[in-house]
Scaffold this motif. Sequence first.
Motif, PDB file in Angstrom:
ATOM      1  N   GLU A  19       0.820  -1.218   0.000  1.00 21.06           N
ATOM      2  CA  GLU A  19       0.000   0.000   0.000  1.00 21.06           C
ATOM      3  C   GLU A  19       0.857   1.275   0.000  1.00 21.06           C
ATOM      4  OE1 GLU A  19       0.682  -1.052   4.356  1.00 21.06           O
ATOM      5  OE2 GLU A  19       0.392  -2.131   2.490  1.00 21.06           O
ATOM      6  N   PHE A  20       2.158   1.159   0.263  1.00 22.37           N
ATOM      7  CA  PHE A  20       3.028   2.334   0.279  1.00 22.37           C
ATOM      8  C   PHE A  20       3.271   2.806  -1.148  1.00 22.37           C
ATOM      9  CE2 PHE A  20       5.282   1.327   4.565  1.00 22.37           C
ATOM     10  CZ  PHE A  20       4.094   1.540   5.232  1.00 22.37           C
ATOM     11  N   ALA A  21       3.108   4.103  -1.366  1.00 21.66           N
ATOM     12  CA  ALA A  21       3.121   4.659  -2.721  1.00 21.66           C
ATOM     13  C   ALA A  21       4.513   4.972  -3.266  1.00 21.66           C
ATOM     14  CB  ALA A  21       2.285   5.937  -2.753  1.00 21.66           C
ATOM     15  N   TYR A  22       5.517   5.107  -2.393  1.00 18.45           N
ATOM     16  CA  TYR A  22       6.837   5.554  -2.844  1.00 18.45           C
ATOM     17  C   TYR A  22       7.884   4.460  -2.687  1.00 18.45           C
ATOM     18  CZ  TYR A  22       4.675  10.052  -3.045  1.00 18.45           C
ATOM     19  OH  TYR A  22       3.829  11.084  -3.374  1.00 18.45           O
ATOM     20  N   ILE A  23       8.740   4.360  -3.684  1.00 17.74           N
ATOM     21  CA  ILE A  23       9.815   3.378  -3.663  1.00 17.74           C
ATOM     22  C   ILE A  23      11.148   4.115  -3.690  1.00 17.74           C
ATOM     23  CG2 ILE A  23       9.809   3.089  -6.183  1.00 17.74           C
ATOM     24  CD1 ILE A  23      10.447   0.076  -5.625  1.00 17.74           C
ATOM     25  N   GLY A  24      12.046   3.654  -2.833  1.00 16.41           N
ATOM     26  CA  GLY A  24      13.378   4.244  -2.774  1.00 16.41           C
ATOM     27  C   GLY A  24      14.420   3.221  -3.168  1.00 16.41           C
ATOM     28  N   ARG A  25      15.445   3.701  -3.866  1.00 17.11           N
ATOM     29  CA  ARG A  25      16.544   2.827  -4.291  1.00 17.11           C
ATOM     30  C   ARG A  25      17.866   3.534  -4.007  1.00 17.11           C
ATOM     31  NH1 ARG A  25      12.613   2.012  -8.343  1.00 17.11           N
ATOM     32  NH2 ARG A  25      12.141  -0.169  -8.682  1.00 17.11           N
ATOM     33  N   VAL A  26      18.778   2.818  -3.391  1.00 13.49           N
ATOM     34  CA  VAL A  26      20.130   3.319  -3.169  1.00 13.49           C
ATOM     35  C   VAL A  26      21.089   2.197  -3.530  1.00 13.49           C
ATOM     36  CG1 VAL A  26      21.797   4.167  -1.472  1.00 13.49           C
ATOM     37  CG2 VAL A  26      19.417   4.889  -1.329  1.00 13.49           C
ATOM     38  N   ALA A  27      22.109   2.528  -4.305  1.00 10.93           N
ATOM     39  CA  ALA A  27      23.127   1.540  -4.677  1.00 10.93           C
ATOM     40  C   ALA A  27      24.480   2.225  -4.703  1.00 10.93           C
ATOM     41  CB  ALA A  27      22.814   0.944  -6.047  1.00 10.93           C
ATOM     42  N   GLY A  28      25.502   1.454  -4.381  1.00 10.52           N
ATOM     43  CA  GLY A  28      26.853   1.997  -4.413  1.00 10.52           C
ATOM     44  C   GLY A  28      27.839   1.046  -3.778  1.00 10.52           C
ATOM     45  N   TYR A  29      29.017   1.566  -3.519  1.00  6.30           N
ATOM     46  CA  TYR A  29      30.081   0.781  -2.902  1.00  6.30           C
ATOM     47  C   TYR A  29      30.152   1.145  -1.422  1.00  6.30           C
ATOM     48  CZ  TYR A  29      31.299  -0.562  -7.578  1.00  6.30           C
ATOM     49  OH  TYR A  29      31.240  -1.085  -8.833  1.00  6.30           O
ATOM     50  N   PRO A  30      30.082   0.142  -0.539  1.00 11.05           N
ATOM     51  CA  PRO A  30      29.978   0.425   0.884  1.00 11.05           C
ATOM     52  C   PRO A  30      31.253   0.989   1.514  1.00 11.05           C
ATOM     53  CG  PRO A  30      30.153  -1.921   0.540  1.00 11.05           C
ATOM     54  CD  PRO A  30      30.040  -1.284  -0.819  1.00 11.05           C
ATOM     55  N   GLY A  31      32.368   0.839   0.874  1.00 11.87           N
ATOM     56  CA  GLY A  31      33.618   1.326   1.453  1.00 11.87           C
ATOM     57  C   GLY A  31      34.474   0.181   1.951  1.00 11.87           C
ATOM     58  N   ASN A  32      35.460   0.510   2.769  1.00 13.20           N
ATOM     59  CA  ASN A  32      36.400  -0.481   3.303  1.00 13.20           C
ATOM     60  C   ASN A  32      37.043  -1.294   2.184  1.00 13.20           C
ATOM     61  OD1 ASN A  32      35.884   0.339   5.930  1.00 13.20           O
ATOM     62  ND2 ASN A  32      34.256  -1.146   6.199  1.00 13.20           N
ATOM     63  N   ASP A  33      37.315  -0.642   1.063  1.00 11.64           N
ATOM     64  CA  ASP A  33      37.949  -1.270  -0.094  1.00 11.64           C
ATOM     65  C   ASP A  33      37.168  -2.460  -0.637  1.00 11.64           C
ATOM     66  OD1 ASP A  33      40.054   0.555  -0.063  1.00 11.64           O
ATOM     67  OD2 ASP A  33      41.129  -0.625   1.442  1.00 11.64           O
ATOM     68  N   SER A  34      35.867  -2.470  -0.408  1.00 15.46           N
ATOM     69  CA  SER A  34      35.027  -3.556  -0.917  1.00 15.46           C
ATOM     70  C   SER A  34      34.920  -3.457  -2.435  1.00 15.46           C
ATOM     71  CB  SER A  34      33.635  -3.478  -0.305  1.00 15.46           C
ATOM     72  OG  SER A  34      32.800  -4.455  -0.879  1.00 15.46           O
ATOM     73  N   PRO A  35      35.214  -4.553  -3.140  1.00 15.68           N
ATOM     74  CA  PRO A  35      35.105  -4.537  -4.600  1.00 15.68           C
ATOM     75  C   PRO A  35      33.678  -4.738  -5.091  1.00 15.68           C
ATOM     76  CG  PRO A  35      35.869  -6.676  -3.884  1.00 15.68           C
ATOM     77  CD  PRO A  35      35.753  -5.812  -2.644  1.00 15.68           C
ATOM     78  N   ARG A  36      32.771  -5.060  -4.206  1.00 14.40           N
ATOM     79  CA  ARG A  36      31.389  -5.361  -4.593  1.00 14.40           C
ATOM     80  C   ARG A  36      30.456  -4.222  -4.196  1.00 14.40           C
ATOM     81  NH1 ARG A  36      30.408 -11.175  -5.318  1.00 14.40           N
ATOM     82  NH2 ARG A  36      32.372 -12.234  -4.946  1.00 14.40           N
ATOM     83  N   SER A  37      29.503  -3.985  -5.042  1.00 15.67           N
ATOM     84  CA  SER A  37      28.504  -2.961  -4.735  1.00 15.67           C
ATOM     85  C   SER A  37      27.357  -3.583  -3.948  1.00 15.67           C
ATOM     86  CB  SER A  37      27.980  -2.329  -6.023  1.00 15.67           C
ATOM     87  OG  SER A  37      27.323  -3.294  -6.804  1.00 15.67           O
ATOM     88  N   VAL A  38      26.596  -2.739  -3.303  1.00 17.74           N
ATOM     89  CA  VAL A  38      25.401  -3.169  -2.577  1.00 17.74           C
ATOM     90  C   VAL A  38      24.235  -2.327  -3.076  1.00 17.74           C
ATOM     91  CG1 VAL A  38      26.611  -3.949  -0.512  1.00 17.74           C
ATOM     92  CG2 VAL A  38      25.854  -1.585  -0.657  1.00 17.74           C
ATOM     93  N   SER A  39      23.036  -2.855  -2.920  1.00 18.66           N
ATOM     94  CA  SER A  39      21.851  -2.088  -3.296  1.00 18.66           C
ATOM     95  C   SER A  39      20.751  -2.337  -2.278  1.00 18.66           C
ATOM     96  CB  SER A  39      21.389  -2.459  -4.697  1.00 18.66           C
ATOM     97  OG  SER A  39      20.991  -3.805  -4.740  1.00 18.66           O
ATOM     98  N   PHE A  40      19.933  -1.317  -2.121  1.00 16.67           N
ATOM     99  CA  PHE A  40      18.822  -1.370  -1.185  1.00 16.67           C
ATOM    100  C   PHE A  40      17.584  -0.847  -1.892  1.00 16.67           C
ATOM    101  CE2 PHE A  40      22.744  -0.381   1.060  1.00 16.67           C
ATOM    102  CZ  PHE A  40      22.789  -1.372   2.014  1.00 16.67           C
ATOM    103  N   VAL A  41      16.445  -1.482  -1.616  1.00 20.81           N
ATOM    104  CA  VAL A  41      15.160  -1.043  -2.158  1.00 20.81           C
ATOM    105  C   VAL A  41      14.151  -1.110  -1.029  1.00 20.81           C
ATOM    106  CG1 VAL A  41      13.313  -1.521  -3.805  1.00 20.81           C
ATOM    107  CG2 VAL A  41      15.683  -1.917  -4.459  1.00 20.81           C
ATOM    108  N   GLY A  42      13.397  -0.044  -0.849  1.00 23.29           N
ATOM    109  CA  GLY A  42      12.377  -0.023   0.184  1.00 23.29           C
ATOM    110  C   GLY A  42      11.180   0.792  -0.261  1.00 23.29           C
ATOM    111  N   CYS A  43      10.052   0.558   0.382  1.00 20.31           N
ATOM    112  CA  CYS A  43       8.831   1.291   0.058  1.00 20.31           C
ATOM    113  C   CYS A  43       8.365   2.072   1.278  1.00 20.31           C
ATOM    114  CB  CYS A  43       7.745   0.334  -0.413  1.00 20.31           C
ATOM    115  SG  CYS A  43       8.091  -0.240  -2.097  1.00 20.31           S
ATOM    116  N   PHE A  44       7.782   3.257   1.003  1.00 25.59           N
ATOM    117  CA  PHE A  44       7.457   4.197   2.067  1.00 25.59           C
ATOM    118  C   PHE A  44       6.115   4.860   1.803  1.00 25.59           C
ATOM    119  CE2 PHE A  44      11.919   3.649   1.485  1.00 25.59           C
ATOM    120  CZ  PHE A  44      12.378   3.430   2.773  1.00 25.59           C
TER     121      PHE A  44
END
Length: 97
Positions: free
Chosen positions: A43-68
């Motif tokens: 029922e939440f109308a808005y979707i948020g997306r954030v993606a990037g590199y978390p730091g600490n020399d991590s070679p892998r990216s992370v992504s997050f998706v949530g609804c609000f």
Amino acid sequence: MKMIALVLAVLGAAATPAAATDVFNPWVAQVKRATPDCREFQEFAYIGRVAGYPGNDSPRSVSFVGCFPTVAQCHRWGDLVSGRMNGRIILARCGLR
């Protein structure tokens, strides 16, 4: 659908790049647990997306998706999540579903 998820988890195929970086960035798992799941909050109308590199020399990216329920809550969440990243942010967006 739950059976497929269970099978993948048992076989180890459910591991994600984010899971691999949790050793160096434990906040990733905390954010994923605290982010409202769009499947649970349809029922939440808005979707948020954030993606990037978390730091600490991590070679892998992370992504997050949530609804609000509001765009303001979505932006607040996005600001908090992107603020935790010490690496490059690839995407930070909120919008209607």
